[in-house]
Structures are given as structure tokens and as C-alpha cells.
Motif scaffolding. Structure first.
Motif, PDB file in Angstrom:
ATOM      1  N   LEU A   1     -46.739 -42.562  -0.234  1.00 33.63           N
ATOM      2  CA  LEU A   1     -46.128 -43.877  -0.084  1.00 33.63           C
ATOM      3  C   LEU A   1     -44.981 -44.101  -1.064  1.00 33.63           C
ATOM      4  N   ALA A   2     -45.177 -43.699  -2.324  1.00 30.88           N
ATOM      5  CA  ALA A   2     -44.186 -43.975  -3.368  1.00 30.88           C
ATOM      6  C   ALA A   2     -43.487 -42.723  -3.878  1.00 30.88           C
ATOM      7  N   SER A   3     -43.760 -41.574  -3.258  1.00 33.75           N
ATOM      8  CA  SER A   3     -43.186 -40.304  -3.707  1.00 33.75           C
ATOM      9  C   SER A   3     -42.022 -39.892  -2.819  1.00 33.75           C
ATOM     10  N   PRO A   4     -41.040 -39.192  -3.370  1.00 36.15           N
ATOM     11  CA  PRO A   4     -39.934 -38.720  -2.533  1.00 36.15           C
ATOM     12  C   PRO A   4     -40.370 -37.622  -1.572  1.00 36.15           C
ATOM     13  N   VAL A   5     -39.665 -37.524  -0.452  1.00 33.77           N
ATOM     14  CA  VAL A   5     -39.893 -36.456   0.524  1.00 33.77           C
ATOM     15  C   VAL A   5     -39.104 -35.228   0.074  1.00 33.77           C
ATOM     16  N   ARG A   6     -39.793 -34.125  -0.149  1.00 30.28           N
ATOM     17  CA  ARG A   6     -39.152 -32.906  -0.656  1.00 30.28           C
ATOM     18  C   ARG A   6     -38.978 -31.899   0.483  1.00 30.28           C
ATOM     19  N   TRP A   7     -38.108 -32.265   1.434  1.00 33.71           N
ATOM     20  CA  TRP A   7     -37.938 -31.424   2.620  1.00 33.71           C
ATOM     21  C   TRP A   7     -37.255 -30.103   2.295  1.00 33.71           C
ATOM     22  N   VAL A   8     -36.334 -30.115   1.363  1.00 37.53           N
ATOM     23  CA  VAL A   8     -35.684 -28.858   0.955  1.00 37.53           C
ATOM     24  C   VAL A   8     -36.731 -27.878   0.438  1.00 37.53           C
ATOM     25  N   ASP A   9     -37.668 -28.370  -0.364  1.00 34.84           N
ATOM     26  CA  ASP A   9     -38.726 -27.505  -0.895  1.00 34.84           C
ATOM     27  C   ASP A   9     -39.637 -26.996   0.213  1.00 34.84           C
ATOM     28  N   VAL A  10     -39.928 -27.854   1.198  1.00 36.01           N
ATOM     29  CA  VAL A  10     -40.749 -27.428   2.338  1.00 36.01           C
ATOM     30  C   VAL A  10     -40.113 -26.217   3.027  1.00 36.01           C
ATOM     31  N   LEU A  11     -38.831 -26.310   3.317  1.00 33.04           N
ATOM     32  CA  LEU A  11     -38.156 -25.230   4.034  1.00 33.04           C
ATOM     33  C   LEU A  11     -38.051 -23.970   3.184  1.00 33.04           C
ATOM     34  N   HIS A  12     -37.795 -24.118   1.901  1.00 29.16           N
ATOM     35  CA  HIS A  12     -37.706 -22.938   1.033  1.00 29.16           C
ATOM     36  C   HIS A  12     -39.058 -22.254   0.885  1.00 29.16           C
ATOM     37  N   THR A  13     -40.137 -23.042   0.807  1.00 29.79           N
ATOM     38  CA  THR A  13     -41.474 -22.447   0.749  1.00 29.79           C
ATOM     39  C   THR A  13     -41.790 -21.701   2.035  1.00 29.79           C
ATOM     40  N   ALA A  14     -41.457 -22.310   3.166  1.00 29.83           N
ATOM     41  CA  ALA A  14     -41.703 -21.650   4.455  1.00 29.83           C
ATOM     42  C   ALA A  14     -40.937 -20.335   4.543  1.00 29.83           C
ATOM     43  N   ARG A  15     -39.695 -20.354   4.142  1.00 35.38           N
ATOM     44  CA  ARG A  15     -38.898 -19.123   4.185  1.00 35.38           C
ATOM     45  C   ARG A  15     -39.485 -18.065   3.245  1.00 35.38           C
ATOM     46  N   ALA A  16     -39.880 -18.468   2.045  1.00 38.80           N
ATOM     47  CA  ALA A  16     -40.447 -17.516   1.086  1.00 38.80           C
ATOM     48  C   ALA A  16     -41.731 -16.891   1.610  1.00 38.80           C
ATOM     49  N   ASP A  17     -42.464 -17.632   2.446  1.00 35.43           N
ATOM     50  CA  ASP A  17     -43.713 -17.116   2.990  1.00 35.43           C
ATOM     51  C   ASP A  17     -43.538 -16.484   4.373  1.00 35.43           C
ATOM     52  N   GLY A  18     -42.293 -16.207   4.741  1.00 39.44           N
ATOM     53  CA  GLY A  18     -42.035 -15.375   5.905  1.00 39.44           C
ATOM     54  C   GLY A  18     -41.740 -16.078   7.210  1.00 39.44           C
ATOM     55  N   PHE A  19     -41.638 -17.391   7.200  1.00 43.13           N
ATOM     56  CA  PHE A  19     -41.355 -18.095   8.455  1.00 43.13           C
ATOM     57  C   PHE A  19     -39.861 -18.093   8.744  1.00 43.13           C
ATOM     58  N   THR A  20     -39.517 -17.665   9.936  1.00 47.12           N
ATOM     59  CA  THR A  20     -38.119 -17.667  10.381  1.00 47.12           C
ATOM     60  C   THR A  20     -37.940 -18.391  11.714  1.00 47.12           C
ATOM     61  N   ASP A  21     -39.042 -18.867  12.299  1.00 47.10           N
ATOM     62  CA  ASP A  21     -39.045 -19.505  13.608  1.00 47.10           C
ATOM     63  C   ASP A  21     -39.588 -20.924  13.445  1.00 47.10           C
ATOM     64  N   PHE A  22     -38.782 -21.943  13.787  1.00 53.18           N
ATOM     65  CA  PHE A  22     -39.135 -23.336  13.538  1.00 53.18           C
ATOM     66  C   PHE A  22     -39.007 -24.134  14.824  1.00 53.18           C
ATOM     67  N   VAL A  23     -40.006 -24.982  15.099  1.00 59.62           N
ATOM     68  CA  VAL A  23     -39.983 -25.830  16.283  1.00 59.62           C
ATOM     69  C   VAL A  23     -40.241 -27.268  15.858  1.00 59.62           C
ATOM     70  N   GLU A  24     -39.317 -28.173  16.201  1.00 57.60           N
ATOM     71  CA  GLU A  24     -39.511 -29.598  15.940  1.00 57.60           C
ATOM     72  C   GLU A  24     -40.320 -30.180  17.095  1.00 57.60           C
ATOM     73  N   VAL A  25     -41.494 -30.723  16.793  1.00 53.11           N
ATOM     74  CA  VAL A  25     -42.429 -31.204  17.807  1.00 53.11           C
ATOM     75  C   VAL A  25     -42.438 -32.727  17.800  1.00 53.11           C
ATOM     76  N   GLY A  26     -41.713 -33.318  18.760  1.00 62.13           N
ATOM     77  CA  GLY A  26     -41.620 -34.763  18.823  1.00 62.13           C
ATOM     78  C   GLY A  26     -40.219 -35.181  19.195  1.00 62.13           C
ATOM     79  N   PRO A  27     -39.969 -36.492  19.247  1.00 63.15           N
ATOM     80  CA  PRO A  27     -38.642 -36.974  19.633  1.00 63.15           C
ATOM     81  C   PRO A  27     -37.602 -36.711  18.555  1.00 63.15           C
ATOM     82  N   GLY A  28     -36.358 -36.633  18.963  1.00 54.84           N
ATOM     83  CA  GLY A  28     -35.267 -36.464  18.021  1.00 54.84           C
ATOM     84  C   GLY A  28     -35.013 -35.013  17.650  1.00 54.84           C
ATOM     85  N   ARG A  29     -33.897 -34.813  16.927  1.00 56.10           N
ATOM     86  CA  ARG A  29     -33.523 -33.474  16.472  1.00 56.10           C
ATOM     87  C   ARG A  29     -33.087 -33.495  15.010  1.00 56.10           C
ATOM     88  N   VAL A  30     -33.570 -34.482  14.266  1.00 59.54           N
ATOM     89  CA  VAL A  30     -33.203 -34.610  12.846  1.00 59.54           C
ATOM     90  C   VAL A  30     -33.643 -33.391  12.054  1.00 59.54           C
TER      91      VAL A  30
END
Length: 336
Positions: free
Chosen positions: A269-298
Motif C-alpha cells: 500500500l505504501a511501498s513503491p513499485v519496483r518494476w525495473v527490479d522485477v524485470l532484471h530478476t526475471a532476466r537473471a533467472d533465465g526468463f526471456t519470454d513475457f506475456v501480459e495477461v489482462g487489458p492494456g499493453r503498459v
């Protein structure tokens, strides 16, 4: 793929003969009028029962809101949040039932963590929607008591945006709310302080600042007063350990257990969203394929700009949903 150390071992195993997918669930701001219309029209056997169960659980006309609601109706935080989560859950169930979609891991941008936790087996779908309904009401209440706002700062390093927030503190509270990508950082707080921070950011080299059409100053200390009340609500629901690894946007790291997920939703609720860190962690752990599940393309756009080498797809319309169903169903046949 390097397996996340905090994920349950069984969840980290995969028998898939193709690259593991990280499923990303969008947050508030991705809603739009008619966002579930095509889902009901083309995938009604899955979409309609799920929306009807959600309506009974929440006492909201979600089918109408998600298929024909106006932008004004969707602007209210306490309506937006359950409507967006319900739509994302419908997309996920359509992909799963009709295409055999089974991501290797899941994540969500702020509000998107709720459907991500459902997909990972941590939360029951209706429990997630009940929690989101309360969350939206609490957040809307903050806006009524404390006028505030949010703005995206484009084209300025995050450290310089943080400095602008500190220097604008004489005008009130303003903090970084979203680390979305290297060149996009969102600030949140009291309206005069947000305006002052944006002015400083532009003076220090930002390309532009954009006021966001949100109903409350999310992800800043103005929300801290909600944590105890929401924690009491969180304690009423069962949180299971994830059967699929989950990346938290609160920490940018893997969620270790159901109890860990519960605590992170309180902190969210009161913490910042660390989306850059999410993506860097995913890449470091071998993920190269990403699917946005839901409306929008943000999230798709943020991922492409942060990880230009990645394969990124969205499910924003009927054509994209059908293409992903076709792809995943063919993969399942190849495996069998």
C-alpha cells in the motif's frame, strides 16, 4: 533456467519443452471501457460463469461494468480495482482452459499481484476479489481525506527524481511511487508537493511530466495509515504457499511462502513499485519470454524498453488472445 532459490522446489520444475514464460498482470491504469466485451462474446463459457460468481461475491454488476461501463464509472478506485482484477482473471482462465497456458512464473504490477497470486495458487479467486474490493475502498477514502496526486516523470534518472522529491518536501509529502523503467519514474503525494517535484524535475532535464488520472496518491507514505486496517482484512483469508514462482513488485524478488505474500500485500500500500527490479530478476533467472495477461499493453511496453532482447506479447484484444491460445495449444500437442 536458473531456478529462484526462494520458490517451492516443485513449483520450479517444468516438463515443458519450450522456454518458460513469465506471466505479467497489469495494475490500475490499464482499465478501459469494454475491456471484457470480447471475452464474454468469444469465450463466454469461461468468462460468464467467472464474472457471475464475482458479482455474487462482491455485490457489484461486474459483467456490465467490464463490458459496457463508461470511463467515468471505471474511474472510481473502488470500482476500478475489482473490475480490472476480474478481467485479468478471466483472460488467464480463458488462456488456461482453451490453450493450456501454464507460465513458468507470474508477477503483477501493484494491483496485478492479486491475480498473479491466484494464478500461483496462493489465493482463491473470490478471496482475491474480496480483498481488492476492500483495498479500493480504503484507498478511495485516503483521497477524500487528503487530496493528492501522481505524475510520471519521463526522461530523467530515478536518482534525480528522488532528489527532486526531497527538494520539494517544503510543499508537502512527495515520494517515488513507481520505478517503471530507466526513463520513467512515477511520483506520488500531496498535490502541491507533486507539482513542485515535477517542476524541479523538468528544470533538471526531464523531457516532460504527465499527471496521472488516478483517484488517490498510491504507493507513498500517505497510505501508511491503512496498513493496520488492511492487515486485519488480510488475516481473514487463507494464503497457501505458491505452486508457481511469484515475483513481488514490492521487493523485485521471489515470494517465499503464503505468509510472505500476505505481508507483502500489506506493505504494498505504501511501498513503491519496483518494476525495473522485477524485470532484471526475471532476466537473471533465465526468463526471456513475457506475456501480459489482462487489458492494456503498459507492461508489454515497459518490458520491451527494459529488456529489448525479450519476446513480449499482450492479450489486449480478441486477436491477441486467440493467437496465444493457438500457440500454447499447439505446444501442448507437440509435447504429448
Amino acid at each position: 533456467m536458473k531456478l529462484p532459490s526462494t520458490a517451492p522446489p516443485a513449483a520450479a520444475r517444468t516438463t515443458r519443452a519450450f522456454r518458460p514464460v513469465l506471466a505479467m498482470f497489469p495494475g490500475q491504469g490499464s482499465q478501459r471501457p469494454g475491456m471484457a466485451r470480447d471475452l464474454v462474446r468469444h469465450h463466454g463459457s469461461v468468462a460468464v460463469p467467472l464474472l457471475e460468481r464475482a458479482e455474487r461475491a462482491l455485490g457489484l454488476p461486474l459483467t456490465e461494468i467490464c463490458t459496457s461501463g463508461t470511463a467515468e464509472e471505471l474511474a472510481a478506485t473502488d470500482v476500478t480495482q475489482p473490475a480490472l482484477v476480474a478481467t485479468s482473471l478471466v483472460v488467464y482462465e480463458v488462456l488456461r482452459h482453451e490453450g493450456g497456458f501454464a507460465p513458468g512464473a507470474v508477477t503483477g504490477h501493484s494491483l496485478g499481484e492479486y491475480p498473479a497470486l491466484v494464478a500461483a495458487g496462493v489465493l482463491d479467486p473470490l478471496d482475491a476479489l474480496r480483498l481488492v474490493q476492500v483495498r479500493g475502498r480504503l484507498m478511495a477514502g485516503v483521497c477524500e481525506r487528503t487530496p493528492g496526486g501522481m505524475a510520471a516523470v519521463i526522461g530523467l534518472d530515478a536518482a534525480k527524481v528522488e532528489a527532486a522529491c526531497r527538494d520539494a518536501s517544503a510543499h508537502g509529502l512527495v515520494e517515488v511511487a513507481n520505478y517503471n523503467e530507466r526513463g520513467q519514474t512515477v511520483v506520488s503525494g500531496e498535490a502541491p508537493a507533486v507539482a513542485a517535484a515535477c517542476e524541479l524535475a523538468r528544470a533538471r532535464g526531464a523531457e516532460r511530466t504527465v499527471a496521472l488520472p488516478v483517484g488517490a496518491p498510491f504507493h507513498c507514505s500517505l497510505m501508511a495509515g491503512l496498513e493496520d486496517e488492511f492487515a486485519a482484512e488480510l488475516s481473514r483469508f487463507r494464503f497457501s504457499d505458491p505452486h508457481t514462482p511469484v515475483l513481488s513488485s514490492v521487493t523485485g524478488e521471489w515470494i517465499g511462502s503464503g505468509e510472505h505474500a500476505r505481508e507483502l500485500l500489506r506493505r504494498q500500500l505504501a511501498s513503491p513499485v519496483r518494476w525495473v527490479d522485477v524485470l532484471h530478476t526475471a532476466r537473471a533467472d533465465g526468463f526471456t519470454d513475457f506475456v501480459e495477461v489482462g487489458p492494456g499493453r503498459v507492461l508489454s511496453a515497459l518490458t520491451r524498453r527494459t529488456l529489448p532482447e525479450a519476446t513480449v506479447r499482450s492479450t489486449n484484444d480478441a486477436r491477441r488472445v486467440a493467437a496465444l491460445i493457438d500457440e500454447t495449444s499447439h505446444r501442448e500437442k507437440d509435447i504429448r
